[in-house]
Design a protein around this motif. Sequence first.
Motif, short mmCIF file in Angstrom:
data_model
loop_
_atom_site.label_atom_id
_atom_site.label_comp_id
_atom_site.label_asym_id
_atom_site.label_seq_id
_atom_site.Cartn_x
_atom_site.Cartn_y
_atom_site.Cartn_z
N GLU A 152 -8.75 3.70 -1.37
CA GLU A 152 -9.40 3.96 -0.01
C GLU A 152 -8.17 4.66 0.70
O GLU A 152 -7.11 4.05 1.12
CB GLU A 152 -9.62 2.55 0.71
N LEU A 153 -8.47 5.78 1.20
CA LEU A 153 -7.49 6.60 1.88
C LEU A 153 -7.79 6.91 3.34
O LEU A 153 -8.97 7.10 3.83
CB LEU A 153 -7.54 8.17 1.29
N ASN A 192 0.83 -1.34 0.10
CA ASN A 192 0.13 0.07 -0.05
C ASN A 192 0.93 1.23 -0.12
O ASN A 192 1.93 1.23 0.54
CB ASN A 192 -0.85 0.04 1.12
N ALA A 193 0.33 2.30 -0.69
CA ALA A 193 1.24 3.54 -0.54
C ALA A 193 1.00 4.12 0.64
O ALA A 193 -0.03 4.26 1.10
CB ALA A 193 0.62 4.47 -1.75
N SER A 249 2.57 15.05 12.95
CA SER A 249 2.55 15.01 11.42
C SER A 249 1.25 14.08 11.24
O SER A 249 0.40 13.85 12.15
CB SER A 249 3.86 14.14 10.99
N TYR A 250 1.05 13.63 9.89
CA TYR A 250 0.11 12.66 9.64
C TYR A 250 0.71 11.55 8.78
O TYR A 250 1.51 11.64 8.21
CB TYR A 250 -0.75 13.51 8.41
N PHE A 251 0.14 10.53 9.12
CA PHE A 251 0.44 9.28 8.48
C PHE A 251 -0.64 8.88 7.45
O PHE A 251 -2.03 8.69 8.07
CB PHE A 251 0.54 8.09 9.42
N ALA A 252 -0.57 8.74 5.98
CA ALA A 252 -1.55 8.53 5.23
C ALA A 252 -1.31 7.06 4.58
O ALA A 252 -0.15 6.84 4.19
CB ALA A 252 -1.89 9.56 4.17
N PHE A 265 3.89 4.14 -2.96
CA PHE A 265 3.58 5.46 -3.26
C PHE A 265 4.15 5.73 -4.48
O PHE A 265 3.32 6.10 -5.48
CB PHE A 265 3.78 6.62 -2.32
N LEU A 266 5.38 5.68 -4.83
CA LEU A 266 5.93 6.19 -5.98
C LEU A 266 5.58 5.30 -7.01
O LEU A 266 5.50 6.00 -8.22
CB LEU A 266 7.79 6.02 -5.93
#
Length: 177
Positions: A146-147, A68-69, A161-164, A86-87
């Motif tokens: 799905e985020l 998963n990205a 921070s945020y983790f996505a 992600f890349l």
Amino acid sequence: VEKKSIVLEPFRFLKSKGEWRWIETKLTDQLNNEAIKGIVCNSRDITDKKNNEDKLRSLAVLAKETVNAVTISDTKGFITWANNAFLKTYGFEMDEIIGKQSEILLAGPQTKEEKLRKVQTLLAEKEMAEVELIFYTRKGQPRMVELQIQPLFDENGIHTSYFALHHDITEKRQLQL
């Protein structure tokens, strides 16, 4: 110059109740100190620190290697790190995404503004956000995603921070259609 102190490698020992604890020890030469005339040994329990470091190392490997990205963003939503998935999913190079906001970088014609606003509202309240939306690759190809975005906090409860997590469900949705 003689070394006045040495730090031993952390070691663990078994307490009488069967619990393992990690210890860090520093030995300091105080032989020339008239008040002490000896070697001073200071030890401290670092079990919690060691366990946290082990967990972080495991999580780092998981985030880096998952299919998963994954992105980590600062408190304003600017990407500071992304994994290889992600890349690969979106077709970017790392230097193209660092300092960019995901929703601006990945949004396109079919990305629902109301869903992005819902996510922004939840994140402004430092709540977890989950949404299904369409993001676009660098080449303009739509991806159904799905985020899940989770705000992260330090040990003092300060938002850092945020983790996505971007779960690409494009093929799943195409099969359902």
